[in-house]
Enzyme design. Structure first.
Site, PDB file in Angstrom:
ATOM      1  CD  GLN A   1      43.177   6.184   5.789  1.00  0.00           C
ATOM      2  OE1 GLN A   1      43.501   4.998   5.753  1.00  0.00           O
ATOM      3  NE2 GLN A   1      42.273   6.633   6.636  1.00  0.00           N
TER       4      GLN A   1
ATOM      5  CB  CYS B   1      49.301   0.953  -0.007  1.00  0.00           C
ATOM      6  SG  CYS B   1      50.828   1.078   0.929  1.00  0.00           S
ATOM      7  CD  GLU B   2      53.416   7.016  -1.483  1.00  0.00           C
ATOM      8  OE1 GLU B   2      54.279   7.484  -0.737  1.00  0.00           O
ATOM      9  OE2 GLU B   2      52.787   7.699  -2.318  1.00  0.00           O
ATOM     10  CG  HIS B   3      54.511   2.757   1.798  1.00  0.00           C
ATOM     11  ND1 HIS B   3      53.770   3.155   2.891  1.00  0.00           N
ATOM     12  CD2 HIS B   3      55.220   3.842   1.407  1.00  0.00           C
ATOM     13  CE1 HIS B   3      54.030   4.420   3.151  1.00  0.00           C
ATOM     14  NE2 HIS B   3      54.902   4.859   2.273  1.00  0.00           N
ATOM     15  CG  HIS B   4      53.606  -2.839   1.042  1.00  0.00           C
ATOM     16  ND1 HIS B   4      53.211  -2.016   2.073  1.00  0.00           N
ATOM     17  CD2 HIS B   4      54.767  -3.416   1.440  1.00  0.00           C
ATOM     18  CE1 HIS B   4      54.090  -2.091   3.056  1.00  0.00           C
ATOM     19  NE2 HIS B   4      55.045  -2.925   2.705  1.00  0.00           N
TER      20      HIS B   4
ATOM     21  CG  HIS C   1      45.516   0.667   4.883  1.00  0.00           C
ATOM     22  ND1 HIS C   1      46.302   1.530   4.139  1.00  0.00           N
ATOM     23  CD2 HIS C   1      44.608   1.441   5.531  1.00  0.00           C
ATOM     24  CE1 HIS C   1      45.880   2.781   4.342  1.00  0.00           C
ATOM     25  NE2 HIS C   1      44.859   2.743   5.181  1.00  0.00           N
TER      26      HIS C   1
ATOM     27  CB  CYS D   1      49.915  -3.077   3.042  1.00  0.00           C
ATOM     28  SG  CYS D   1      49.375  -1.564   3.868  1.00  0.00           S
TER      29      CYS D   1
END
Length: 202
Positions: A129, A88-91, A157, A159
Site C-alpha cells: 500500500q 498484496c505482493e507478500h501473500h 488487508h 492478509c
C-alpha cells in the site's frame, strides 16, 4: 552444480502452461484437480490472475492520452472515494479500499475520469500500500507538473483479516504529500478537511 539445476528447472517450468502450474498447486494443497468442481478451475485462475494484475499491461501515458487540458485554474481539484482493489505482493491476498486524490494545477488539468483509471494502473499489480500511494502521486506529478499532489489510501488487508493476527476490523491509512501539500500546512489541512467530510476515519 546447483546453478545448472536451477537453470534446468527454469527451462522446464517455462515450457509448462500456466493452467498446468495451477493444477500442480491444487494437487500440492491436497485437492484433486480432476474432480468435477475443479476441472475448469485452472482456466478460471489464469483468467482471474490476468485480470487482477492487468496493470502490468497498462501505461500511464496511454491512459492519460488526450485527457490533459490547458486550463487557467489554480484551485484544488479533488477526486475522492475512488474504490480500488489490489493484491498484496507478500501473500497474494487482496487488499481493497478507497483512494482520495487531490492536486493544485499549474496550467494543466487531468480529465476527471482518468484519475480513477490512473489508480487502477498501479493498483492492478502486486503491491504494497505504501508504494501504491506514492506511485499515484508521482505519476500525476510527472504528467502535469502541478503545484502539488496529495494521495490518501484507506484499505483493509485480507492478509491481516484472514490469517496472521486475524483482525477483521483493522484498516491501514497511507498518504503521500507532494509540493504545496507538503510545504504548506493550510493547503494540506484544507485537503484533509474536505476528504473527512465523507466520513473517512483517519
Amino acid at each position: 552444480m546447483a546453478s545448472n539445476n536451477s537453470t534446468l528447472e527454469a527451462v522446464t517450468l517455462s515450457d509448462v502452461s500456466t493452467q498446468d502450474l495451477y493444477r500442480e498447486i491444487l494437487t500440492r494443497i491436497g485437492e484433486d484437480p480432476s474432480r468435477d468442481g475443479l476441472l475448469r478451475t485452472p482456466e478460471r485462475m489464469e483468467k482471474a490472475m490476468a485480470f487482477l494484475t492487468r496493470g502490468y499491461t497498462m501505461d500511464v501515458t496511454e491512459v492519460l492520452h488526450a485527457a490533459l487540458f490547458d486550463v487557467d485554474y489554480d484551485e484544488m481539484v479533488i477526486v475522492k472515494d475512488i474504490e480500488f482493489f489490489s493484491m498484496c505482493e507478500h501473500h497474494l491476498l487482496p487488499f481493497f479500499g478507497k483512494a482520495h486524490v487531490a492536486y493544485v494545477p499549474n496550467g494543466k488539468v487531468i480529465g476527471l475520469s482518468k484519475i480513477p483509471r490512473l489508480v487502477d494502473v498501479f493498483a492492478r499489480r502486486l503491491q504494497v500500500q505504501e508504494r501504491l500511494t506514492r506511485q499515484i502521486g508521482e505519476a500525476i506529478t510527472e504528467a502535469i507538473h502541478p503545484q502539488g499532489v496529495a494521495v490518501i489510501l484507506e484499505a483493509q488487508h485480507l492478509c491481516m483479516m484472514m490469517r496472521g493476527v486475524e483482525k477483521q476490523h483493522s484498516s491501514t491509512v497511507t498518504s503521500a504529500m507532494l509540493g504545496v501539500f507538503k510545504s504548506q500546512l493550510q493547503t494540506r489541512n484544507e485537503f484533509l478537511s474536505l476528504v473527512r467530510r465523507n466520513g473517512s476515519s483517519f
